[in-house]
Design a protein around this motif. Structure first.
Motif, PDB file in Angstrom:
ATOM      1  N   ASP A  45      -3.802  -0.862  -5.211  1.00  0.00           N
ATOM      2  CA  ASP A  45      -2.898   0.066  -4.526  1.00  0.00           C
ATOM      3  C   ASP A  45      -3.191   0.154  -3.033  1.00  0.00           C
ATOM      4  OD1 ASP A  45      -1.782   0.585  -6.979  1.00  0.00           O
ATOM      5  OD2 ASP A  45      -2.959   2.387  -7.352  1.00  0.00           O
ATOM      6  N   HIS A  96       1.589  -1.335  -0.717  1.00  0.00           N
ATOM      7  CA  HIS A  96       2.194  -0.065  -1.115  1.00  0.00           C
ATOM      8  C   HIS A  96       3.683  -0.098  -0.802  1.00  0.00           C
ATOM      9  CE1 HIS A  96       2.531   4.143  -2.057  1.00  0.00           C
ATOM     10  NE2 HIS A  96       3.011   4.404  -0.865  1.00  0.00           N
ATOM     11  N   SER A 133       6.905   1.845  -0.228  1.00  0.00           N
ATOM     12  CA  SER A 133       7.367   3.193   0.130  1.00  0.00           C
ATOM     13  C   SER A 133       8.701   3.060   0.852  1.00  0.00           C
ATOM     14  CB  SER A 133       6.343   3.903   1.024  1.00  0.00           C
ATOM     15  OG  SER A 133       6.088   3.141   2.176  1.00  0.00           O
ATOM     16  N   GLN A 155      -0.821  -3.841   3.263  1.00  0.00           N
ATOM     17  CA  GLN A 155      -1.518  -2.806   4.018  1.00  0.00           C
ATOM     18  C   GLN A 155      -2.662  -3.338   4.875  1.00  0.00           C
ATOM     19  OE1 GLN A 155      -0.373   0.618   3.801  1.00  0.00           O
ATOM     20  NE2 GLN A 155       1.250  -0.691   2.966  1.00  0.00           N
TER      21      GLN A 155
END
Length: 230
Positions: free
Chosen positions: A43, A47, A49, A122
């Motif tokens: 995670d 991610h 979003s 990320q």
């Protein structure tokens, strides 16, 4: 019949047989408890979003979608690379359609998959390799093919797998996950698919381990009882 002799002998040989597997159970168990599942799932590496959808926006209606994809069974409105798209499903297949223009986006080309990967990744590493997968490797054996694999040049050897039809992130894989999967194979003793936690080999090993424990308990009880005798 010298029962204590045979129990000691059986206990010794069972210990030699089951000892290696017991060590593997403990080592794999320590690894699984030492590293959180959130880290194993990756995670922190990728991610998804998406920004909220606009309440009032010009979009295609259901009748227009039916003209583009006749016989579709369901649809979902979502964002993909900054624009609104419909995800249409029907007949076991899915496709993306631009919600405003009606352009069919699937199957996604390499450029859009790369953009998607950079959008949700990320870390700061660059992409090392992009591969079109038609035969799923072991680490994503249960994911549908074909798929895109995007590998990043980071310390974790992160690989993100994407659906070419919907752009969905199918799996995150990295070295900590791969070690987990490798140790999980030994933990459940499924050396083929690494998913069956109720296989015959595991049941036999557990039964042998129980016999080992019971024979050891009997020997302890017998030893104290013998010492207590005058």
């Amino acid at each position: 019949m010298n029962l204590p002799f045979w129990v000691r002998r059986a206990h010794k040989w069972i210990g030699l047989v089951i000892g290696v597997q017991a060590l593997l159970w403990m080592l794999s168990g320590v690894y699984m408890t030492a590293i959180s599942l959130e880290v194993i799932h990756g995670d922190h590496l990728a991610h998804v979003s998406d920004a909220p959808l606009e309440r009032q926006a010009e979009r295609l209606d259901v009748a227009q979608l039916a003209q583009i994809r006749p016989g579709f069974e369901s649809f979902k409105l979502k964002r993909f690379l900054g624009k609104e798209v419909y995800e249409l499903k029907g007949g076991g297949k899915a496709s993306l359609v631009d919600a405003r223009t009606g352009d069919v986006l699937s199957p996604l080309p390499r450029e859009q998959v790369v953009a998607r990967a950079k959008d949700i990744y990320q870390g700061e590493a660059e992409i090392r390799e992009v591969t079109w997968i038609t035969q799923a490797p072991q680490e994503v054996a249960k994911r549908p093919v074909p798929m895109w694999a995007v590998r990043f040049d980071d310390r974790a050897n992160t690989t993100l797998y994407f659906s070419p039809d919907t752009g969905d992130l199918l799996a995150r894989r990295h070295d900590l996950w791969r070690w987990f999967d490798f140790l999980w194979m030994f933990h459940i003793m499924d050396y083929d698919q690494r998913t069956d936690v109720n296989n015959s080999l595991l049941r036999v090993a557990a039964g042998v381990g129980l016999v080992f424990a019971l024979s050891g308990a009997w020997l302890v009880f017998y030893s104290f009882r013998r010492r207590a005798q005058p």
